[in-house]
Design an enzyme around this catalytic site. Structure first.
Site, PDB file in Angstrom:
ATOM      1  N   HIS A 186      59.654  36.997 120.510  1.00 15.96           N
ATOM      2  CA  HIS A 186      60.480  36.563 119.377  1.00 15.96           C
ATOM      3  C   HIS A 186      61.695  35.760 119.848  1.00 15.96           C
ATOM      4  O   HIS A 186      62.237  36.000 120.920  1.00 15.96           O
ATOM      5  CB  HIS A 186      60.931  37.767 118.546  1.00 15.96           C
ATOM      6  CG  HIS A 186      59.840  38.320 117.671  1.00 15.96           C
ATOM      7  ND1 HIS A 186      59.862  39.592 117.158  1.00 15.96           N
ATOM      8  CD2 HIS A 186      58.696  37.742 117.213  1.00 15.96           C
ATOM      9  CE1 HIS A 186      58.776  39.783 116.419  1.00 15.96           C
ATOM     10  NE2 HIS A 186      58.054  38.676 116.445  1.00 15.96           N
ATOM     11  N   ASP A 228      64.777  35.702 119.108  1.00 14.29           N
ATOM     12  CA  ASP A 228      66.019  36.401 119.474  1.00 14.29           C
ATOM     13  C   ASP A 228      65.855  37.243 120.748  1.00 14.29           C
ATOM     14  O   ASP A 228      66.750  38.018 121.107  1.00 14.29           O
ATOM     15  CB  ASP A 228      66.523  37.266 118.304  1.00 14.29           C
ATOM     16  CG  ASP A 228      65.556  38.362 117.907  1.00 14.29           C
ATOM     17  OD1 ASP A 228      64.340  38.080 117.797  1.00 14.29           O
ATOM     18  OD2 ASP A 228      66.003  39.508 117.693  1.00 14.29           O
ATOM     19  N   HIS A 229      64.723  37.042 121.449  1.00 16.32           N
ATOM     20  CA  HIS A 229      64.495  37.727 122.726  1.00 16.32           C
ATOM     21  C   HIS A 229      64.116  36.759 123.844  1.00 16.32           C
ATOM     22  O   HIS A 229      64.378  37.041 125.007  1.00 16.32           O
ATOM     23  CB  HIS A 229      63.413  38.800 122.563  1.00 16.32           C
ATOM     24  CG  HIS A 229      63.819  39.854 121.587  1.00 16.32           C
ATOM     25  ND1 HIS A 229      64.354  41.056 121.954  1.00 16.32           N
ATOM     26  CD2 HIS A 229      63.839  39.838 120.225  1.00 16.32           C
ATOM     27  CE1 HIS A 229      64.683  41.750 120.864  1.00 16.32           C
ATOM     28  NE2 HIS A 229      64.378  41.033 119.812  1.00 16.32           N
ATOM     29  N   HIS A 286      55.151  46.180 117.320  1.00 18.90           N
ATOM     30  CA  HIS A 286      56.074  45.179 116.754  1.00 18.90           C
ATOM     31  C   HIS A 286      55.473  43.791 116.969  1.00 18.90           C
ATOM     32  O   HIS A 286      55.374  42.993 116.037  1.00 18.90           O
ATOM     33  CB  HIS A 286      57.431  45.324 117.433  1.00 18.90           C
ATOM     34  CG  HIS A 286      58.464  44.341 117.005  1.00 18.90           C
ATOM     35  ND1 HIS A 286      59.000  44.317 115.743  1.00 18.90           N
ATOM     36  CD2 HIS A 286      59.070  43.333 117.681  1.00 18.90           C
ATOM     37  CE1 HIS A 286      59.894  43.338 115.664  1.00 18.90           C
ATOM     38  NE2 HIS A 286      59.954  42.727 116.819  1.00 18.90           N
ATOM     39  N   ASP A 320      62.346  45.746 120.861  1.00 17.55           N
ATOM     40  CA  ASP A 320      62.291  46.098 119.441  1.00 17.55           C
ATOM     41  C   ASP A 320      61.221  47.141 119.151  1.00 17.55           C
ATOM     42  O   ASP A 320      60.655  47.182 118.055  1.00 17.55           O
ATOM     43  CB  ASP A 320      61.994  44.849 118.589  1.00 17.55           C
ATOM     44  CG  ASP A 320      63.167  43.893 118.514  1.00 17.55           C
ATOM     45  OD1 ASP A 320      64.253  44.219 119.038  1.00 17.55           O
ATOM     46  OD2 ASP A 320      63.003  42.802 117.931  1.00 17.55           O
ATOM     47  N   HIS A 351      68.830  45.948 119.265  1.00 16.36           N
ATOM     48  CA  HIS A 351      69.590  45.647 118.042  1.00 16.36           C
ATOM     49  C   HIS A 351      70.515  46.802 117.670  1.00 16.36           C
ATOM     50  O   HIS A 351      70.196  47.965 117.916  1.00 16.36           O
ATOM     51  CB  HIS A 351      68.653  45.399 116.843  1.00 16.36           C
ATOM     52  CG  HIS A 351      67.889  44.122 116.915  1.00 16.36           C
ATOM     53  ND1 HIS A 351      68.389  42.922 116.451  1.00 16.36           N
ATOM     54  CD2 HIS A 351      66.658  43.840 117.423  1.00 16.36           C
ATOM     55  CE1 HIS A 351      67.490  41.961 116.643  1.00 16.36           C
ATOM     56  NE2 HIS A 351      66.431  42.489 117.239  1.00 16.36           N
TER      57      HIS A 351
HETATM   58 FE    FE Z   1      64.605  41.387 117.778  1.00 14.33          FE
HETATM   59 ZN    ZN Z   2      61.416  41.225 117.667  1.00 17.37          ZN
END
Ligand code: FE
Ligand code: ZN
Length: 255
Positions: free
Chosen positions: A58, A60-61, A114, A133, A171
């Site tokens: 993802h 944001d990773h 996920h 996550d 997060h």
């Molecule tokens: Fe994330």
């Molecule tokens: Zn994620």
């Protein structure tokens, strides 16, 4: 050898992490949510980035992979079965792989659910695990690419670690997770107490992460499908653990 960990708030509610092995001078970033704060943390300590350990693809990773690799020439470690989605991947790892990070051994767990290629990095000698996550403080990741059975198996792998293992999640979702957790297990005294502590920390703007395996075992409804209080609250007294997990996850999606 003791690893130093730096927790870096990124984007809205992400945490990036640097891990530094002082003997060898190696430094890895766990995921690359945002380049500037990661570089600022490196610069502040005079560390050189040698590795990127990606938990999943993802943005944001892994969104900062290419810029950081270009800048530092670092080695990108990611899931073999998701290599096509990990920008700049150099070293492909699979479940159970162990590799040396200086004097410290890192073990890879595949924890799909996920995403299909999600992995976690476990440093047994340091009693720490980086879970991306998959597991959150009082929560777990949304099932974007996996079945409840897959995610439940992944969570069980993490919950098999010793209670004192420090869990670094990606997060700051804890306060919202606590509200949900109390809705499905209102009579859990450990959860009630933790929820109050979380409110106090957030009122001061302080992080509620990291957590620990033992604390999650006592309070996180997603890893407590055997709890009779949880089962009674969601009306699944005689269901299997995975059915209870699936229903808990479904309720959270609609909370
Ligand atoms: Fe994330
Ligand atoms: Zn994620």
């Amino acid at each position: 050898m003791t690893i130093e960990v730096v927790q870096i708030p990124c984007l809205n509610d992400n945490y990036g992490y640097l891990i530094h092995e002082p003997g060898s001078g190696l430094t890895a970033t766990i995921d690359t949510p945002e380049v500037a704060p990661i570089n600022a943390a490196l610069e502040q300590r005079g560390w050189r980035l040698t590795h990127i350990f990606n938990t999943h693809h993802h943005f944001d990773h892994a969104g900062g992979n290419e810029a950081l690799k270009e800048q530092w020439g670092c080695t990108v470690v990611g899931a073999d079965n998701d290599a096509a989605r990990i920008p700049g991947i150099d070293q492909r790892v699979v479940d159970g792989d162990r590799f040396a990070f200086g004097d410290v051994e890192v073990t890879v767990f595949e924890v799909p659910g996920h995403t299909s290629g999600h992995i976690a990095f476990y440093l047994a000698s340091q009693a720490m695990v980086f879970v991306g996550d998959t597991l959150f403080a009082l929560g777990c990741g949304r099932l974007f690419e996996g079945s409840p059975q897959q995610m439940w198996s992944s969570l069980q792998k993490l919950m098999a670690l010793p209670d004192e293992t420090v869990v670094y999640c990606a997060h700051e979702y804890t306060q919202a997770n606590a509200a949900f957790a109390l809705s499905v297990e209102p009579d859990n005294p450990d959860l009630q107490k933790r929820s109050q502590q979380i409110d106090q920390l957030r009122a001061k703007g302080e992080p509620t992460v990291p957590t620990s395996i033992g604390l999650e075992r006592a309070t996180n409804p997603f890893v407590r499908p055997s709890s009779s209080g949880l089962r009674a609250q969601i009306g699944l007294e005689s269901a299997s653990d995975v059915e209870v997990f699936a229903e808990t996850r479904r309720r959270k999606d609609n909370f």
